[in-house]
Design an enzyme around this catalytic site. Sequence first.
Site, mmCIF file in Angstrom:
data_model
loop_
_atom_site.group_PDB
_atom_site.id
_atom_site.type_symbol
_atom_site.label_atom_id
_atom_site.label_comp_id
_atom_site.label_asym_id
_atom_site.label_seq_id
_atom_site.Cartn_x
_atom_site.Cartn_y
_atom_site.Cartn_z
ATOM 1 N N ASN A 181 0.800 -1.224 0.000
ATOM 2 C CA ASN A 181 0.000 0.000 0.000
ATOM 3 C C ASN A 181 0.836 1.279 0.000
ATOM 4 O O ASN A 181 0.431 2.289 -0.580
ATOM 5 C CB ASN A 181 -1.002 -0.005 1.163
ATOM 6 C CG ASN A 181 -0.366 -0.287 2.504
ATOM 7 O OD1 ASN A 181 0.808 -0.667 2.588
ATOM 8 N ND2 ASN A 181 -1.121 -0.113 3.570
ATOM 9 N N GLU A 276 4.922 -4.548 12.473
ATOM 10 C CA GLU A 276 3.772 -3.627 12.405
ATOM 11 C C GLU A 276 2.713 -4.355 11.598
ATOM 12 O O GLU A 276 2.857 -4.523 10.387
ATOM 13 C CB GLU A 276 4.195 -2.309 11.756
ATOM 14 C CG GLU A 276 3.210 -1.184 11.992
ATOM 15 C CD GLU A 276 2.120 -1.121 10.939
ATOM 16 O OE1 GLU A 276 1.014 -1.634 11.202
ATOM 17 O OE2 GLU A 276 2.381 -0.580 9.856
ATOM 18 N N CYS A 311 -3.403 -0.012 7.058
ATOM 19 C CA CYS A 311 -3.528 -0.687 8.352
ATOM 20 C C CYS A 311 -4.101 0.248 9.409
ATOM 21 O O CYS A 311 -4.702 -0.206 10.389
ATOM 22 C CB CYS A 311 -2.176 -1.239 8.800
ATOM 23 S SG CYS A 311 -0.896 0.029 8.956
#
Length: 504
Positions: A181, A276, A311
């Site tokens: 992304n 993450e 996210c």
Amino acid sequence: MRSGKRMISEILKLDKLEHFNDIIEMNNGIPHFKILVGGRWVMANAYIDVRSPINNEIIARVSKMDVQMADESLDKAVSAKRAMKDLPGFSRIEILEKAATLLDERKESVINALILNVGKTRKDAIGEVDSTLDRIKNVKSDARTILGDFVPGEWSKHNKGRIAIVVREPVGVVLAISPFNYPLFISYTKVIPALVAGNAVLLKPPSAVPLAPLLMAKILDDAGLPKGALSTIIAPGIIASYLSTSNFVDMITFTGSTETGLELTKISGVKKIHLELGGKASAIVLPPIGNLKKVAKDIVDGSLKLSGQRCDAINRVLVHKDLAPKLTSEITEIVKNMKIGNPFEEGVSSGPLIDRKAVERVSALVKDAVQKGAKICTGGKSRENYYEPTVLCNVPLESKIMWEETFGPVIPIYTFQNEEEAVEITNRSEYGLDNSVFTDDINIAWRVAKKIESGEVTVNGFPSHGIGFFPFGGVKQSGLGREGIGYSVEEFTNTKTIVYNLEE
């Protein structure tokens, strides 16, 4: 839609193309990219087709790394980590500052690559490049955190006559794995602080969107980065898994799905790891609210930027019963007026998802919610890689979309009765990356923020991490460690204590 040849022509119009000529070869009208292997640019025999999500057509081919090239990259990184450690800190900063200058000169190339390869709008692509530039320009702030301590032993009778100097040293070889992304920004928010700290890096960008990371690797190479200090691992996940198990890799930093992150912890052995992972951000809306229009806009922006493929995107709206009708109406009205389509076209605010599989997953989540009683207030349709920006009203808690990470342009709205219910629903999630609280009462905001189990809580705004001035990371199944200016450097260094025994 633009034809495949016209799409390729956009890549060939890259600003300052001559700076990338030595890593690109044309073959049957399609650009073929070399990869950086231990300090040399290599055109492999095998390649990966790179398609644009805009129309699914091949826009480039990139050399595919095999095990032999992975081993070469690792061997060179092991050698380069010594050179990087010995390179004075000010010299590392000078290299990165030169890289920032080169990126600024060639930014149009990278912007086009992001639009074509990821399907970003031009505004979002420019934002990603500018954020990467700003991140590099802040390397001196990172450097200031690589400090030591002096510890006198006189405060302990067992250490009388002794002192200790505590220093921070680079971990060595870092395997950095980034998602699709933000392939440029997230890749290099790992690479940049790792290099500042004196490490060598094996960068594994997503194979589906490797173009911008490769262009940036070329820029760092041109800026004078020591040979072997950076390699680009363009390969299937099995190569990343292979490298993860190596004892010569000293640290892994990974951004991506919780499932993959958990797998890395199982196979990596005893080494530092930063993760993450996924998120399921709630936007909790509580009275009093004086400006619901602004709240609605913030929620839409926080939910639908990059078509929700973030996210830290707002994944569900929890709104108090007294505010629900008006807020739902305001959100729906904004989303209805969004333009979906080819990001090269004027006025498009929502582009494609990364591939058809992503569309099918979002469609399944919406269908499940509707079957369980939710109502589609707007949107809900798809074609090819595009899914309409969608608002789901009256979503029941048992819907999958209330608990699974959406990664798509859908805003599910749930009405709660009281503050305690909203907090309980938020904390019931397995994730704890980001959440938001909207209210005009600062005392309510503080009380709710303290109760939420989350790495970050944003008050009266949507989660937005910019270049990382504030630490970013999750709790629970959302990850380990923190990223950000100064914080990332700590992840990429080890503490060493040097004890001196002094003569009295």
